[in-house]
Each structure stands twice: as C-alpha cells, then as structure tokens.
Design a protein around this motif. Structure first.
Motif, PDB file in Angstrom:
ATOM      1  N   ASN A  97       0.915  -1.165   0.020  1.00 23.76           N
ATOM      2  CA  ASN A  97      -0.020   0.114  -0.044  1.00 23.76           C
ATOM      3  C   ASN A  97       0.899   1.253   0.133  1.00 23.76           C
ATOM      4  OD1 ASN A  97      -1.724   2.271   0.589  1.00 23.76           O
ATOM      5  ND2 ASN A  97      -3.145   0.947   2.014  1.00 23.76           N
ATOM      6  N   THR A  98       1.356   1.838  -1.238  1.00 28.14           N
ATOM      7  CA  THR A  98       2.172   2.971  -1.518  1.00 28.14           C
ATOM      8  C   THR A  98       1.581   4.368  -1.496  1.00 28.14           C
ATOM      9  OG1 THR A  98       3.533   1.045  -2.464  1.00 28.14           O
ATOM     10  CG2 THR A  98       3.934   3.441  -2.819  1.00 28.14           C
ATOM     11  N   ALA A  99       2.300   5.352  -0.813  1.00 27.81           N
ATOM     12  CA  ALA A  99       2.115   6.319  -1.256  1.00 27.81           C
ATOM     13  C   ALA A  99       3.116   6.897  -2.107  1.00 27.81           C
ATOM     14  CB  ALA A  99       1.941   7.380   0.116  1.00 27.81           C
ATOM     15  N   LEU A 100       2.635   7.389  -3.351  1.00 21.52           N
ATOM     16  CA  LEU A 100       3.500   7.659  -4.652  1.00 21.52           C
ATOM     17  C   LEU A 100       3.941   9.312  -3.974  1.00 21.52           C
ATOM     18  CD1 LEU A 100       4.730   7.991  -7.400  1.00 21.52           C
ATOM     19  CD2 LEU A 100       2.558   8.245  -8.330  1.00 21.52           C
ATOM     20  N   VAL A 101       4.893   9.555  -4.378  1.00 19.31           N
ATOM     21  CA  VAL A 101       5.727  10.836  -3.961  1.00 19.31           C
ATOM     22  C   VAL A 101       6.119  11.134  -5.428  1.00 19.31           C
ATOM     23  CG1 VAL A 101       6.744  12.596  -2.933  1.00 19.31           C
ATOM     24  CG2 VAL A 101       5.869  10.737  -1.407  1.00 19.31           C
ATOM     25  N   THR A 102       5.608  12.256  -6.130  1.00 21.34           N
ATOM     26  CA  THR A 102       6.136  12.599  -7.325  1.00 21.34           C
ATOM     27  C   THR A 102       6.093  14.059  -7.808  1.00 21.34           C
ATOM     28  OG1 THR A 102       6.173  11.683  -9.831  1.00 21.34           O
ATOM     29  CG2 THR A 102       3.958  12.209  -8.691  1.00 21.34           C
ATOM     30  N   GLY A 103       7.094  14.532  -8.538  1.00 23.46           N
ATOM     31  CA  GLY A 103       6.925  15.925  -9.208  1.00 23.46           C
ATOM     32  C   GLY A 103       8.320  16.139  -9.851  1.00 23.46           C
ATOM     33  N   PRO A 104       8.670  17.544 -10.086  1.00 23.37           N
ATOM     34  CA  PRO A 104       9.707  17.768 -10.967  1.00 23.37           C
ATOM     35  C   PRO A 104      11.007  17.133 -10.317  1.00 23.37           C
ATOM     36  CG  PRO A 104       8.324  19.557 -10.574  1.00 23.37           C
ATOM     37  CD  PRO A 104       7.728  18.564  -9.702  1.00 23.37           C
ATOM     38  N   ASP A 105      11.299  17.088  -9.135  1.00 27.71           N
ATOM     39  CA  ASP A 105      12.567  16.682  -8.672  1.00 27.71           C
ATOM     40  C   ASP A 105      12.612  15.266  -7.594  1.00 27.71           C
ATOM     41  OD1 ASP A 105      14.043  18.896  -9.676  1.00 27.71           O
ATOM     42  OD2 ASP A 105      12.746  20.045  -7.881  1.00 27.71           O
ATOM     43  N   VAL A 106      11.422  14.684  -7.682  1.00 30.55           N
ATOM     44  CA  VAL A 106      11.263  13.598  -6.902  1.00 30.55           C
ATOM     45  C   VAL A 106      10.215  12.560  -7.357  1.00 30.55           C
ATOM     46  CG1 VAL A 106       9.280  14.488  -5.697  1.00 30.55           C
ATOM     47  CG2 VAL A 106      10.731  12.774  -4.552  1.00 30.55           C
ATOM     48  N   HIS A 107      10.500  11.295  -7.247  1.00 32.20           N
ATOM     49  CA  HIS A 107       9.559  10.081  -7.760  1.00 32.20           C
ATOM     50  C   HIS A 107       9.764   8.895  -6.887  1.00 32.20           C
ATOM     51  CE1 HIS A 107       6.888   8.166 -10.512  1.00 32.20           C
ATOM     52  NE2 HIS A 107       7.806   7.308 -10.612  1.00 32.20           N
ATOM     53  N   LEU A 108       9.114   8.706  -5.736  1.00 31.36           N
ATOM     54  CA  LEU A 108       9.335   7.615  -4.838  1.00 31.36           C
ATOM     55  C   LEU A 108       8.156   7.235  -4.199  1.00 31.36           C
ATOM     56  CD1 LEU A 108       9.416   9.063  -1.973  1.00 31.36           C
ATOM     57  CD2 LEU A 108      11.551  10.039  -2.353  1.00 31.36           C
ATOM     58  N   GLY A 109       8.303   6.147  -3.471  1.00 30.61           N
ATOM     59  CA  GLY A 109       7.049   5.705  -2.873  1.00 30.61           C
ATOM     60  C   GLY A 109       7.206   5.194  -1.211  1.00 30.61           C
ATOM     61  N   TYR A 110       6.396   5.773  -0.301  1.00 29.41           N
ATOM     62  CA  TYR A 110       6.315   5.289   0.900  1.00 29.41           C
ATOM     63  C   TYR A 110       5.372   3.987   1.102  1.00 29.41           C
ATOM     64  CZ  TYR A 110       4.546   4.863   5.679  1.00 29.41           C
ATOM     65  OH  TYR A 110       3.898   4.195   6.664  1.00 29.41           O
ATOM     66  N   ASP A 111       5.882   2.833   1.602  1.00 27.74           N
ATOM     67  CA  ASP A 111       4.904   1.845   1.728  1.00 27.74           C
ATOM     68  C   ASP A 111       4.412   1.727   3.116  1.00 27.74           C
ATOM     69  OD1 ASP A 111       5.538   0.773  -0.815  1.00 27.74           O
ATOM     70  OD2 ASP A 111       7.416  -0.274   0.100  1.00 27.74           O
ATOM     71  N   LYS A 112       3.231   1.959   3.334  1.00 31.35           N
ATOM     72  CA  LYS A 112       2.394   1.715   4.687  1.00 31.35           C
ATOM     73  C   LYS A 112       2.959   0.804   5.547  1.00 31.35           C
ATOM     74  CE  LYS A 112      -2.343   1.484   6.187  1.00 31.35           C
ATOM     75  NZ  LYS A 112      -3.831   1.188   5.768  1.00 31.35           N
ATOM     76  N   LEU A 113       3.292   1.285   6.872  1.00 30.77           N
ATOM     77  CA  LEU A 113       3.977   0.776   7.755  1.00 30.77           C
ATOM     78  C   LEU A 113       2.985  -0.356   8.554  1.00 30.77           C
ATOM     79  CD1 LEU A 113       6.578   3.070   9.497  1.00 30.77           C
ATOM     80  CD2 LEU A 113       7.126   1.079   7.826  1.00 30.77           C
TER      81      LEU A 113
END
Length: 267
Positions: A100-116
C-alpha cells in the motif's frame, strides 16, 4: 507553503482513476498549491476487486502519468497506489500481496512510501493482501521537509514523532477511512493528537464517502468517510471537507511549527 487536498471517490479502473487524479491536480495547481495530496487507494478503491491485478511499480502507467502531469504543472503530488509485493499462503489459498504505497512525485522527486501499519482491526485484515513497509520516508518541497504516513498509521504516535525528528514540519496522510459509529470522532481526535505529538502541520487527504452524506454514519469497509483536513501544530483544525468530493487549498504558516516547538518541546 500552499498545499492542496483533492478529496475524491476513486473506482475500480486504474486508467479512469488516473484521469480523475490529473483533473484534480490541475484544479488545485490552478489555485496555487505547490504540494497536492490525494487519498489512499487513489489508483484503485478498496472493495472494488483484487488489488494485485492492477498493482504497478513506480514506472507503471499510473505513477508515470501522475509524474508527467506534476512535472508539467511544477508541483509535487502524493497519491495512494498499490505495488506488487510477495506471495503468501492463507487458509489454503495462494495470495499475491501488494504494498500500500503513497506515491510521491514531481519535478525533482519520484518515490514511494509503503504503509507501515496494516489495518488489522474491526474484523478487517489488510495484512492478508497487503505487505507492511519497512521504513520512514521524507521529501523536500521548496525547502520544507515533508513526512509521509498512510491512514491506519495515524494511530501510532511514534511514527509521527520520528518523522518530526527526521526534520519534517509537514506530514501528509493519504487515507481511506472506515465509516461507522464513532469513526468520524476518532478521525478528528487522532489527526489533532498527531499534530500535537509531532508539532507538525498534518495534511490528511481522505476518500470521499461513497454514497455521500446520505450514507453518513453507516458502517462500511475502509472505503472513505471524507473529512479531509489540515491541522496546525497546536492541534487547531484549520480546514475540513465534508462527505462529498472537494478540493481544499490552504497556505501553511511554517513559523507556527517553530513557535510550537519552542513553547511545547515535546520532541
């Protein structure tokens, strides 16, 4: 820092949900938002079919589509999605679990946080189909450190304090909260408590209530209760949506974090 929350009702189809999210992204960006937060399960709503069948990595259609729109608009977006995880045996069945991932994306970032913290409560077992994540995530927007948590994480104060100790002044919380007796009361209490625990701004984006206000208060699965909110570092609720789809845009005064931490050094 001006933030946006896009409270929406996602459905079963990942392509249609991407289009819905991009439309909301454009509306919030047009109002000046630099950080725009969407609900948990934006890519596919809970209770709309098997999550593993549409789960994608961060280079898949959903994540890259949102990244392209965010880059075009010059904003950072956070949105709930699902990624392939592992295969487990449960009660004689083989299950392909997802993150269950929170995608973080934009001009300078593209990553995911997986719900703990998986939602194993109220007769629901998210861990049957979702693998827990393993680490905290922070990122930067215009020089401000932002932390990430997802839905059920909000019941665990140490995560929010750890994010604050890692430098976060703002914590975003994509959510798909369950409706039912006392659930709205708990949501309001927990969001305020986590702001006080961490002396951070809490920006919590929830799924709108399926069926809208007409269904409000009735027990449901974790498909949304609305009431996305922004809570300041002293626990004051600065903005709150209702049950229906809605967009909130608000300018956060980060000096309030400095003042709160000077007067209430709980960290």
């Amino acid at each position: 820092m001006k933030i946006g929350i896009v409270q929406l009702t996602s459905g079963p189809d990942i392509v249609e949900n991407l289009a819905l999210a991009v439309d909301g992204l454009r509306q919030a960006a047009a109002q000046g938002a630099r950080l725009i937060v969407f609900p948990e399960a934006t890519s596919q709503a809970f209770d709309t079919g098997r999550l593993d069948r549409q789960a994608q990595e961060l280079d898949g259609e959903f994540a890259t589509g949102l990244r392209e729109a965010a880059r075009e608009l010059g904003v950072t977006a956070v949105a709930g999605m699902f990624r392939p995880a592992d295969t487990v045996e449960r009660d004689g069945k083989t299950i392909n679990r997802v993150y269950n991932t929170a995608l973080v994306t934009g001009p300078d970032v593209h990553l995911g946080y997986d719900k703990l913290h998986t939602f194993d409560a109220f007769s629901y077992r998210e861990s049957d189909t979702v693998k827990p994540g393993e680490g905290l995530v922070t990122f930067d927007v215009d020089g401000t450190t932002v932390g990430v948590a997802t839905c059920y994480d909000i019941r665990f104060p140490s995560q929010f304090q750890d994010l604050a100790r890692a430098g976060a002044q703002v914590i975003v919380v994509p959510t798909s909260w369950m409706d039912g007796p006392e659930k709205l009361y708990q949501w309001r209490t927990l969001t305020a408590a986590r702001a006080l625990d961490s002396t951070c701004w809490i920006v919590a984006a929830g799924q709108a209530r399926p069926g809208g206000e007409a269904e409000a208060g009735q027990s449901s699965g974790p498909t949304g209760i609305g009431h996305s909110c922004v809570v300041g570092p002293t626990g004051r609720r600065e903005a709150e949506a209702g049950y229906e789809p809605e967009i909130i845009v608000l300018d956060l005064d980060l000096e309030q974090v400095t003042k709160a931490r000077r007067t209430l050094p709980v960290l």
